[in-house]
Design an enzyme around this catalytic site. Structure first.
Site, mmCIF file in Angstrom:
data_model
loop_
_atom_site.group_PDB
_atom_site.id
_atom_site.type_symbol
_atom_site.label_atom_id
_atom_site.label_comp_id
_atom_site.label_asym_id
_atom_site.label_seq_id
_atom_site.Cartn_x
_atom_site.Cartn_y
_atom_site.Cartn_z
ATOM 1 C CD GLU A 187 40.584 97.833 32.759
ATOM 2 O OE1 GLU A 187 40.803 97.921 33.960
ATOM 3 O OE2 GLU A 187 41.251 97.013 32.003
ATOM 4 C CD GLU A 328 44.300 97.641 29.197
ATOM 5 O OE1 GLU A 328 44.444 97.132 29.954
ATOM 6 O OE2 GLU A 328 44.039 99.123 29.443
#
Length: 539
Positions: A187, A328
């Site tokens: 991220e 995820e």
């Protein structure tokens, strides 16, 4: 997922205990593993359903990685055995380095931390699971000690540090087979959720290229293993769309890889629609075509949107030989607002996994270890019990696997999070036999202020197998065991007996077992002494 969201719902102050020291011990040699190289489609099929060991090795306290800092207990082999028994074939292990990286120019990673990472990796790797490790929280601006920041001024220093750390990680795991996958970062973006900025995206692309080049040049299996790279914030639109993502070149890869095949995967995450998946106000609790209350269902992000987004990854990458990994996804528990919420959580997970499979992508559910309101947990990490069987069943069946509702035969259903104060009331299922040789024990003590951890590797140096064992040792004065793993410990101070767990009681000649404990001390952090295995003195 941001560190704030990862901790959401824990509801208590994190303990500032650093668990960084542990010894590396598995029953097989990683260098002895030889597997055929898989094509992209074969890899995705073989990875099956995946699960995240979230809020553990990426957790930190004041910028120092600490396994228990965000409220979870120490990771154990028994937990991983339960995850495997539930049908998962892949485990993603997020890892932060932060304050465990030394100063320039070497940027040496704390050796005890690398050793503990290897030990947790081996919990899964030794069971034949796919394992992914990354550099997780080092790029979060919200975390003390973050440094992999794409809009920071001194990119020359950042890139040198990044290369040095990945060189050490890759070297540590160079002999592991293709069941271990490296992920460059997590991220990564500049902290704002608007359109990517070109300068920052350019640095993200540079990080990915440094990662690929650095890992490949360490040689051995690293020259051919699969490597996973993300685009801007692992966002599908900003990775597959025309926003600046550049695939790294792979010119240093092994010549054994056919020229028409890739060895690079693309990482994305999926939490859409956020008002269902992660928002904690309790308004949106239903998802999908089966929703019965329009007021509780988001106005966007349903099955058609999910299909569109994952097809975009397929069209952009999978068709070119680059498999996709949805590293995820998931949705928080909102059953306190809507008793039917788990039905929709299961529907969401099932749809995501099935759609990803349809478009050539593997997946890993985000589990932060928290069960209850706003938690993502599928397992109780203190007892290893399954807490969300309906979600697990939905995930495993959508991936084409099978589930088990019983505990694994190779692991106990519970692992004590604190050391027992009395001796076990039952004997091992097989009477201890000491073998005909001796034993060897090594310690790896890591101490801080008034606490420490110690990982103990026990090796049977005899000529016959040991079936059931007890390891006796004496703690230094002032030390008291507060938690242990992979064995039971009694009493908690003085002369202690560690008794094998049900899954590690058999030690063939030459085999090893790794156990450990956390303890307090009053100034003396010395390693224990006087080791005896089933009565035989150990060297």
């Amino acid at each position: 997922m941001s560190s704030i969201v990862r901790k959401a719902g824990l509801g208590f102050a994190a303990a500032a205990l650093a668990l960084t020291g542990a010894a590396y011990g598995v029953a097989r040699s990683a260098s002895a593993d030889v597997t055929a190289q898989l094509t992209a489609s074969q890899l995705v099929a073989d990875m099956g359903a995946g699960w995240n060991l979230g809020n553990q090795l990426e957790a930190n306290s004041n910028g120092i990685p600490s396994e228990t800092a965000w409220g979870n207990p120490v990771v154990t082999q028994a937990l991983i055995n339960q995850v495997k028994a539930s049908g998962f074939k892949t485990i993603r292990i997020p890892v932060s380095y932060l304050g465990n990286i030394g100063a320039a120019p070497g940027y040496t990673v704390n050796s005890a931390w690398l050793t503990r990472i290897a030990e947790v990796v081996n919990y899964a790797y030794s069971q034949g699971l796919y394992v992914l490790i990354n550099m997780h929280g080092d790029g979060y601006k919200s975390i003390t000690g973050s440094w992999l920041v794409c809009d920071a001024a001194d990119q020359t220093t950042i890139k040198a540090k990044y290369a040095a750390v990945w060189q050490q990680i890759a070297t540590k795991f160079a002999s592991y087979n293709d069941h271990l996958i490296f992920e460059s970062m997590n991220e990564e973006f500049d902290g704002q959720y608007g359109t990517p900025t070109s300068a920052c995206y350019s640095n993200i692309n540079a990080y990915n290229q440094i990662f690929v080049d650095t890992v490949r040049k360490t040689g051995s299996t690293n020259a051919s293993r699969w490597l996973l790279v993300p685009g801007w914030n692992t966002n599908i639109e900003y990775t597959a769309g025309n926003y600046g993502f550049v695939l790294p070149t792979d010119t240093n890869r092994s010549s054994t890889i056919p020229s028409a095949e890739q060895r690079i995967m693309i990482s994305v995450h999926y939490y859409d629609p956020w008002d269902f998946a992660g928002q904690e106000d309790g308004t949106i609790t239903q998802w999908g075509a089966a929703a019965t209350n329009a007021a509780k269902k988001s106005t966007w992000g349903q099955e058609d949107y999910m299909d569109t987004m994952l097809k975009k990854m397929y069209d952009t990458f999978v068709t070119r030989g680059y498999p996709v990994f949805v590293g995820e996804y998931g949705s928080i528990d909102k059953t306190t607002y809507d008793s039917a919420n788990n039905t929709y959580r299961a529907n969401y997970a099932k749809a995501l996994v099935a759609t990803a499979k349809k478009y050539g992508a593997a997946t890993a559910y985000w589990d932060n270890g928290y069960n209850g309101q706003h938690g993502f947990g599928l397992f109780n990490r203190s007892t290893n019990a399954v807490t969300q069987q309906s979600l697990i069943t939905a995930i495993i069946t959508a991936a084409g696997g099978s589930t088990s509702t019983t505990s694994p035969t190779t692991a106990p259903t519970t692992t004590p999070t604190t050391a027992p104060t009395t001796s076990p009331t039952t004997a091992p299922t097989t009477a201890p036999t000491a073998g005909t040789g001796a034993c060897k024990v090594t310690n790896a003590v890591n101490a801080w202020n008034n606490g420490l951890t110690n990982s103990i590797t026990i090796t049977n140096t005899g000529t016959t197998a040991i079936n059931g064992w007890s390891l006796v040792f004496t703690l230094a004065t002032g030390q008291t065991i507060t938690a242990g793993w992979s064995a039971t410990y009694a009493p908690t101070s003085g002369t202690v007996t560690a008794t094998n767990a049900s899954y590690n009681g058999s030690l063939a000649a030459g085999a090893s077992a790794s156990i450990g404990y956390q303890a307090t001390h009053t100034g003396n952090a010395a390693a224990p002494t006087g080791f005896k295995l089933n009565g035989a003195t150990c060297s």
